[in-house]
Design a protein around this motif. Structure first.
Motif, PDB file in Angstrom:
ATOM      1  N   ALA A  40       0.825  -1.210   0.000  1.00 28.29           N
ATOM      2  CA  ALA A  40       0.000   0.000   0.000  1.00 28.29           C
ATOM      3  C   ALA A  40       0.862   1.264   0.000  1.00 28.29           C
ATOM      4  O   ALA A  40       0.559   2.236  -0.714  1.00 28.29           O
ATOM      5  N   GLY A  41       1.939   1.282   0.783  1.00 29.69           N
ATOM      6  CA  GLY A  41       2.788   2.463   0.846  1.00 29.69           C
ATOM      7  C   GLY A  41       3.481   2.751  -0.476  1.00 29.69           C
ATOM      8  O   GLY A  41       3.524   3.897  -0.942  1.00 29.69           O
ATOM      9  N   LEU A  42       4.040   1.720  -1.110  1.00 31.75           N
ATOM     10  CA  LEU A  42       4.716   1.905  -2.398  1.00 31.75           C
ATOM     11  C   LEU A  42       3.718   2.326  -3.473  1.00 31.75           C
ATOM     12  O   LEU A  42       4.027   3.171  -4.327  1.00 31.75           O
ATOM     13  N   LEU A  43       2.519   1.732  -3.461  1.00 30.99           N
ATOM     14  CA  LEU A  43       1.506   2.092  -4.459  1.00 30.99           C
ATOM     15  C   LEU A  43       1.095   3.552  -4.297  1.00 30.99           C
ATOM     16  O   LEU A  43       0.959   4.284  -5.290  1.00 30.99           O
ATOM     17  N   GLU A  44       0.891   3.964  -3.065  1.00 31.69           N
ATOM     18  CA  GLU A  44       0.499   5.357  -2.839  1.00 31.69           C
ATOM     19  C   GLU A  44       1.572   6.313  -3.348  1.00 31.69           C
ATOM     20  O   GLU A  44       1.273   7.318  -4.009  1.00 31.69           O
ATOM     21  N   ARG A  45       2.842   6.009  -3.084  1.00 30.38           N
ATOM     22  CA  ARG A  45       3.930   6.889  -3.526  1.00 30.38           C
ATOM     23  C   ARG A  45       4.036   6.897  -5.048  1.00 30.38           C
ATOM     24  O   ARG A  45       4.265   7.951  -5.670  1.00 30.38           O
ATOM     25  N   ALA A  46       3.872   5.731  -5.692  1.00 29.53           N
ATOM     26  CA  ALA A  46       3.960   5.661  -7.151  1.00 29.53           C
ATOM     27  C   ALA A  46       2.847   6.464  -7.803  1.00 29.53           C
ATOM     28  O   ALA A  46       3.084   7.248  -8.738  1.00 29.53           O
ATOM     29  N   VAL A  47       1.596   6.308  -7.312  1.00 31.45           N
ATOM     30  CA  VAL A  47       0.478   7.049  -7.885  1.00 31.45           C
ATOM     31  C   VAL A  47       0.650   8.552  -7.643  1.00 31.45           C
ATOM     32  O   VAL A  47       0.348   9.380  -8.522  1.00 31.45           O
ATOM     33  N   ALA A  48       1.154   8.916  -6.463  1.00 33.59           N
ATOM     34  CA  ALA A  48       1.363  10.329  -6.167  1.00 33.59           C
ATOM     35  C   ALA A  48       2.352  10.943  -7.149  1.00 33.59           C
ATOM     36  O   ALA A  48       2.127  12.060  -7.660  1.00 33.59           O
ATOM     37  N   ASN A  49       3.439  10.252  -7.450  1.00 31.47           N
ATOM     38  CA  ASN A  49       4.414  10.779  -8.407  1.00 31.47           C
ATOM     39  C   ASN A  49       3.814  10.910  -9.804  1.00 31.47           C
ATOM     40  O   ASN A  49       4.071  11.885 -10.522  1.00 31.47           O
ATOM     41  N   LEU A  50       3.011   9.919 -10.210  1.00 30.32           N
ATOM     42  CA  LEU A  50       2.389   9.979 -11.528  1.00 30.32           C
ATOM     43  C   LEU A  50       1.420  11.150 -11.625  1.00 30.32           C
ATOM     44  O   LEU A  50       1.382  11.865 -12.641  1.00 30.32           O
ATOM     45  N   VAL A  51       0.617  11.323 -10.588  1.00 35.44           N
ATOM     46  CA  VAL A  51      -0.381  12.398 -10.610  1.00 35.44           C
ATOM     47  C   VAL A  51       0.310  13.764 -10.588  1.00 35.44           C
ATOM     48  O   VAL A  51      -0.076  14.685 -11.343  1.00 35.44           O
ATOM     49  N   GLU A  52       1.326  13.921  -9.747  1.00 38.45           N
ATOM     50  CA  GLU A  52       2.028  15.208  -9.692  1.00 38.45           C
ATOM     51  C   GLU A  52       2.674  15.535 -11.032  1.00 38.45           C
ATOM     52  O   GLU A  52       2.659  16.684 -11.490  1.00 38.45           O
ATOM     53  N   ASN A  53       3.258  14.521 -11.678  1.00 37.03           N
ATOM     54  CA  ASN A  53       3.867  14.743 -12.988  1.00 37.03           C
ATOM     55  C   ASN A  53       2.794  15.125 -14.021  1.00 37.03           C
ATOM     56  O   ASN A  53       2.993  16.018 -14.851  1.00 37.03           O
ATOM     57  N   ALA A  54       1.636  14.433 -13.981  1.00 39.15           N
ATOM     58  CA  ALA A  54       0.558  14.738 -14.945  1.00 39.15           C
ATOM     59  C   ALA A  54      -0.001  16.132 -14.722  1.00 39.15           C
ATOM     60  O   ALA A  54      -0.263  16.873 -15.683  1.00 39.15           O
ATOM     61  N   VAL A  55      -0.193  16.530 -13.463  1.00 34.24           N
ATOM     62  CA  VAL A  55      -0.709  17.865 -13.167  1.00 34.24           C
ATOM     63  C   VAL A  55       0.269  18.939 -13.635  1.00 34.24           C
ATOM     64  O   VAL A  55      -0.124  20.003 -14.143  1.00 34.24           O
ATOM     65  N   LYS A  56       1.556  18.663 -13.489  1.00 37.32           N
ATOM     66  CA  LYS A  56       2.580  19.630 -13.871  1.00 37.32           C
ATOM     67  C   LYS A  56       2.535  19.933 -15.364  1.00 37.32           C
ATOM     68  O   LYS A  56       2.726  21.079 -15.792  1.00 37.32           O
ATOM     69  N   TYR A  57       2.260  18.914 -16.185  1.00 36.59           N
ATOM     70  CA  TYR A  57       2.324  19.092 -17.633  1.00 36.59           C
ATOM     71  C   TYR A  57       0.945  19.230 -18.279  1.00 36.59           C
ATOM     72  O   TYR A  57       0.850  19.472 -19.477  1.00 36.59           O
ATOM     73  N   SER A  58      -0.140  19.043 -17.525  1.00 37.75           N
ATOM     74  CA  SER A  58      -1.474  19.115 -18.115  1.00 37.75           C
ATOM     75  C   SER A  58      -1.849  20.558 -18.442  1.00 37.75           C
ATOM     76  O   SER A  58      -1.353  21.510 -17.829  1.00 37.75           O
ATOM     77  N   SER A  59      -2.728  20.705 -19.421  1.00 40.92           N
ATOM     78  CA  SER A  59      -3.174  22.046 -19.822  1.00 40.92           C
ATOM     79  C   SER A  59      -3.947  22.706 -18.684  1.00 40.92           C
ATOM     80  O   SER A  59      -4.636  22.037 -17.899  1.00 40.92           O
ATOM     81  N   LEU A  60      -3.826  24.027 -18.601  1.00 41.25           N
ATOM     82  CA  LEU A  60      -4.527  24.757 -17.544  1.00 41.25           C
ATOM     83  C   LEU A  60      -6.037  24.598 -17.695  1.00 41.25           C
ATOM     84  O   LEU A  60      -6.583  24.687 -18.793  1.00 41.25           O
ATOM     85  N   GLY A  61      -6.694  24.354 -16.574  1.00 39.80           N
ATOM     86  CA  GLY A  61      -8.138  24.213 -16.583  1.00 39.80           C
ATOM     87  C   GLY A  61      -8.624  22.841 -16.966  1.00 39.80           C
ATOM     88  O   GLY A  61      -9.840  22.587 -16.931  1.00 39.80           O
ATOM     89  N   THR A  62      -7.715  21.936 -17.351  1.00 39.61           N
ATOM     90  CA  THR A  62      -8.106  20.567 -17.731  1.00 39.61           C
ATOM     91  C   THR A  62      -7.647  19.617 -16.635  1.00 39.61           C
ATOM     92  O   THR A  62      -6.440  19.434 -16.432  1.00 39.61           O
ATOM     93  N   PRO A  63      -8.559  19.012 -15.886  1.00 38.85           N
ATOM     94  CA  PRO A  63      -8.142  18.130 -14.792  1.00 38.85           C
ATOM     95  C   PRO A  63      -7.523  16.835 -15.323  1.00 38.85           C
ATOM     96  O   PRO A  63      -7.821  16.373 -16.423  1.00 38.85           O
ATOM     97  N   VAL A  64      -6.666  16.272 -14.500  1.00 42.24           N
ATOM     98  CA  VAL A  64      -6.061  14.968 -14.799  1.00 42.24           C
ATOM     99  C   VAL A  64      -7.044  13.877 -14.393  1.00 42.24           C
ATOM    100  O   VAL A  64      -7.644  13.939 -13.305  1.00 42.24           O
ATOM    101  N   LEU A  65      -7.234  12.891 -15.270  1.00 41.28           N
ATOM    102  CA  LEU A  65      -8.163  11.795 -14.993  1.00 41.28           C
ATOM    103  C   LEU A  65      -7.382  10.598 -14.457  1.00 41.28           C
ATOM    104  O   LEU A  65      -6.441  10.125 -15.096  1.00 41.28           O
TER     105      LEU A  65
END
Length: 847
Positions: free
Chosen positions: A723-748
């Motif tokens: 559970a701990g490793l999965l949470e950290r992996a998903v957090a890194n993926l989401v942070e990376n996606a939010v960083k590069y996603s277009s403004l106003g478009t949420p990450v799915l």
């Protein structure tokens, strides 16, 4: 106190009576005065099993609370404190409830064994780790609880608890295994006759393999050379001719008729004969026998029938398959042939099959010489012809007068025959004896060893000269034949040795085993030392009683370098074999050096990678970590300054900047530490059954509230992850996606089930990544595109992939339809959506 002994009752399916048999054994031991105690036995409400617990001491179990429910497990500390002579521990493959001392019950048992407590346990064949895929293909059910095969193999005793499928189904129908409401479903699913028959066969074969290991060990320890037909081992004698493929396939069919049958193909290269063996054909036959699950062996033997029988008895074979002779009918005057000799000498413990084929009676292709140095039989025949032949011929010529010229030709013919049979010395004897008889009986004056006519002297001299010349030529031809045959045998062995190098066979033990097998020795060892005065050490050995102390203890030793020697025990080899043995010794030294170079290369690679990581870390510290530190320092300096009167809004803004910088520092340092753990191999995931909807929402705490959209269906199966490793992996993926996603478009962030997997997809609508860079973005310290220096050290995706692979999953990048990048995290699914504790309880009930 020594290590305790482990006894396991192995069953093919639940309900065959493993626990009942274990408790019966405990009652027998208690009656004999043995201190027995029940550490953990689950009777599953089976009346007969529950009755067997009466009269046995039961050590109290340990209660554990998990998710509001109370479960009981074996109390390891209580068992160790009680320290009975024999502890009964049911269900060896059981998974303990979270919070227990060990994750698996077999680990609890290991603690008891180390403490000197003997353990009696039970396990079903479907719980062996190596058979998981096979059992799933038979029953359609994947066993979640498994035990490593090695744990069961190390048991001191394994007893098979067997029951026919019909009897087991009757027990089920009578309610002796499951509750009545579960009987119909069990009989129509897991307990179908076909399933039970297949599982029973698996159990029998597995136990048979274990028994065979015991037998091989016993025969080696007690030096048993006679054949014990405990299982079918079929030796195929190959000549290098095209009929070998027919023999191998016939042997494979015979092996399939007996469960656990083995095929061993052997080619015997004799040093005293020319054969028509084709190296290309032997390579084809080697590939064929290995494809059919057999093994190929190359052996040197002067006497082919004896070498073949020795090999068969050495591997405890039960059958030998040979092809019908390719010799023509007239060639049988030279002897009965290999097949007939092997059949005659095999004895009652070996069955010999002579298989017909398309090459029968078509000839061998090359002439067959019967001996390296003409053979003992031919030498005896040559001496008889050279000594007794002239006497018999003289008696015949005394009754018939043919003239001196004809008499000399007849004696010369006899001398040539002696040369052809026995070589130089019988021919010389025939020439000398024949010349004396010619002089005495047929050269005037008769019956005197004098010659009156000078012409007769010339004739006798020519006779002796021709006889000596013919004998010398025959002897030289025999020696050249021997040398050619010897060189051919050596070249075949050396060719095989070179082929093993090309095939990448770099194991020192495998090479030493090949040396031992080729020369028919009992053991082989490679010894080395650092200098002339240092003691010898053993770099590798095979066989029994290998000479590991020093080369002088061996029957044969060959230098393999300046301070290295190949030592063999079993018999003294002739000097002619040492040339090939020296090649093996040189190859052994090369293999050892290669293994050490590979180890050093791995260490150097690890050091280089570590240096690269350290260099990147320094770069990260010097650039990426400096930015948030500078921001924090500037904000703190501004707040502490007495020269400026800050408003509440300005003060809040500065504090927010400090908080943001600290968060960035925490994130960067966390990724650096995670990457260092992955690089050093210290990430040890604790795999448990987890619901995605419990972990994924927790991974979104570091991103703005409205920047992510979740789609996690409640019908998804649970996943086997940390559970701990999965949470950290998903957090890194989401942070990376939010960083590069277009403004106003949420990450799915969505999840879906596919066969035995669950896919977590993190979808952004950013600029995307070209195909040639999709793998590169997962490397450490990589930033894509124009990402600024302060955007991070480029470790987030590398850490996420490392954690995913550590949990047995994968992480890949795909294009988002319409633009953007999708990260696909694939995890192992667990069938069903029950609580882990309830799954463990259900598994206990099925066993």
């Amino acid at each position: 106190m020594g290590r305790g002994k482990l006894r396991i009752y192995l069953g093919a399916a639940p309900g065959v009576g493993k626990t009942y048999a274990m408790l019966s054994e405990a009652h027998r031991r208690v009656e004999r005065g043995t201190d027995c105690a029940v550490a953990f036995v689950e009777h599953h409400d089976r009346p007969r099993t529950e009755v067997m617990l009466h009269g046995l001491e039961q050590i109290p179990r340990k209660e554990l609370v998990h998710r509001g429910s109370v479960f009981t497990e074996m109390d390891v500390d209580a068992v160790l404190h009680r320290a009975p002579a024999v502890a009964l521990v049911d269900e060896l493959a059981h998974t303990n409830v979270p919070g227990s001392r060990n994750a698996k019950r077999w680990q609890d048992v290991e603690e008891l064994l180390v403490a000197g407590i003997n353990v009696v346990s039970t396990v079903n064949i479907q719980h062996l780790e190596s058979l998981g895929d096979v059992v799933e293909s038979i029953t359609g059910i994947r066993q979640r609880e498994t035990v490593p095969d090695e744990v069961v193999r190390r048991a001191d005793q394994i007893e098979l608890v067997d029951m026919s499928p019909q009897a087991l189904r009757r027990r089920m129908a009578h309610g002796n295994i499951y509750q009545p409401d579960k009987v119909d479903a069990a009989l129509s699913n897991y307990f179908r006759p076909g399933n039970l028959t297949a599982l029973r066969e698996l159990a029998l074969l597995w136990v048979a393999d274990r028994v065979d290991e015991y037998l091989t060990e016993y025969r080696s320890q007690h030096k048993v050379s006679t054949i014990w037909g405990s299982r079918e081992r079929i030796v195929v004698g190959l000549t290098g001719g095209p009929e070998g493929r027919t023999l191998i396939r016939r042997a494979a069919r015979l092996a399939e008729k007996g469960a656990g049958g083995e095929v061993l193909a052997v080619y015997i290269a004799r040093s005293d004969d020319l054969t028509s063996a084709s190296p290309k054909e032997l390579a084809v036959q080697r590939t064929l026998v290995e494809d059919l699950g057999g093994t190929f062996h190359h052996v040197v033997g002067d006497d082919i029938p004896a070498a073949l029988l020795d090999f068969a008895r050495g591997v405890n074979a039960t059958q030998i398959i040979l092809g019908s002779s390719r010799r023509k009918a007239w060639q049988y005057v030279f002897g009965p042939g290999v097949g007939a000799t092997v059949a005659r000498e095999s004895g009652p413990d070996l069955d010999v099959h002579i298989v017909t084929h398309d090459e029968v009676a078509k000839g061998r292709g090359l002439p067959v010489a019967r001996g390296a140095r003409l053979g003992r039989t031919r030498i005896v025949a040559g001496w008889l012809t050279g000594v007794l032949g002239p006497v018999v011929l003289a008696l015949l010529l005394n009754s018939v007068r043919l003239g001196l010229a004809n008499d000399m030709l007849l004696f010369l013919t006899l001398t040539v025959a002696a040369a052809l049979l026995g070589g130089l010395f019988p021919a010389l004897a025939s020439a000398a004896f024949g010349s004396l008889l010619l002089n005495y009986y047929y050269t005037p004056p008769l019956h005197r060893l004098t010659i009156a006519d000078p012409k007769n002297i010339v004739a006798i001299a020519i006779f002796v000269g021709v006889a000596v010349s013919v004998a010398s030529v025959v002897d030289l031809a025999a020696r050249r034949t021997h040398q050619a045959a010897r060189l051919r045998a050596e070249s075949e062995i050396l060719s095989f040795l070179a082929g093993s190098v090309l095939r990448g066979e770099t194991s020192l033990e495998a090479l030493l085993e090949r040396v031992r097998e080729t020369f028919g020795m009992e053991s082989a060892a490679l010894l080395e030392r650092t200098s002339e005065v240092d003691p010898w050490t053993c770099a590798g050995s095979v066989g029994l009683s290998a000479p590991v102390a020093r080369p002088d203890d061996a029957d044969v030793d060959v230098p393999a370098g300046d301070h290295m020697a190949l030592a063999l025990s079993g018999r003294v080899l002739p000097a002619s074999d040492r040339r090939v043995l020296a090649a093996f010794a040189a190859q052994a030294a090369v293999v050892l050096d290669r293994q050490r170079l590979q180890q050093e290369a791995e260490q150097a690679r690890a050091l280089a990678e570590g240096n690269r990581i350290r260099t990147a870390l320094l770069a990260a510290v010097s650039h990426d970590l400096r930015t948030p530190l500078a921001g924090i320092k500037a904000s703190v300096t501004s707040l502490r300054s007495d020269d400026v009167e800050w408003s509440e809004e300005d003060r809040a803004e500065l504090l927010a900047a400090i908080e943001e910088g600290a968060d960035r520092l925490d994130h960067l340092v966390g990724n650096l530490l995670d990457m260092s753990r992955l690089q050093t191999g210290t990430v040890t995931p604790l795999i448990r059954e987890v619901d995605l909807d419990e972990v994924v929402p927790m991974a979104l705490g570091g991103v703005p509230e409205d920047s992510v959209e979740l789609d996690i269906p409640e019908s998804l199966p649970i996943v086997a992850v940390d559970a701990g490793l999965l949470e950290r992996a998903v957090a890194n993926l989401v942070e990376n996606a939010v960083k590069y996603s277009s403004l106003g478009t949420p990450v799915l962030v969505s999840a879906s089930a596919l066969a035995d997997r669950v896919e977590v997809r993190v979808v952004d609508r950013g600029p995307g990544v070209p195909d040639d860079a999709k793998e590169r973005i997962f490397e450490p310290f990589q930033r894509h595109g124009d990402a600024p220096r302060g955007a991070g050290v480029g470790l987030g995706l590398a850490v996420a992939r490392g954690f995913a692979e550590a949990m047995g999953g994968t992480l890949n990048a795909e294009d988002t339809p319409g633009g953007g990048l999708t990260m696909v995290l694939t995890l192992r699914a667990v069938q069903g959506r029950q609580d882990p504790a309830r799954l463990a309880e259900a598994e206990r009930q099925t066993t």
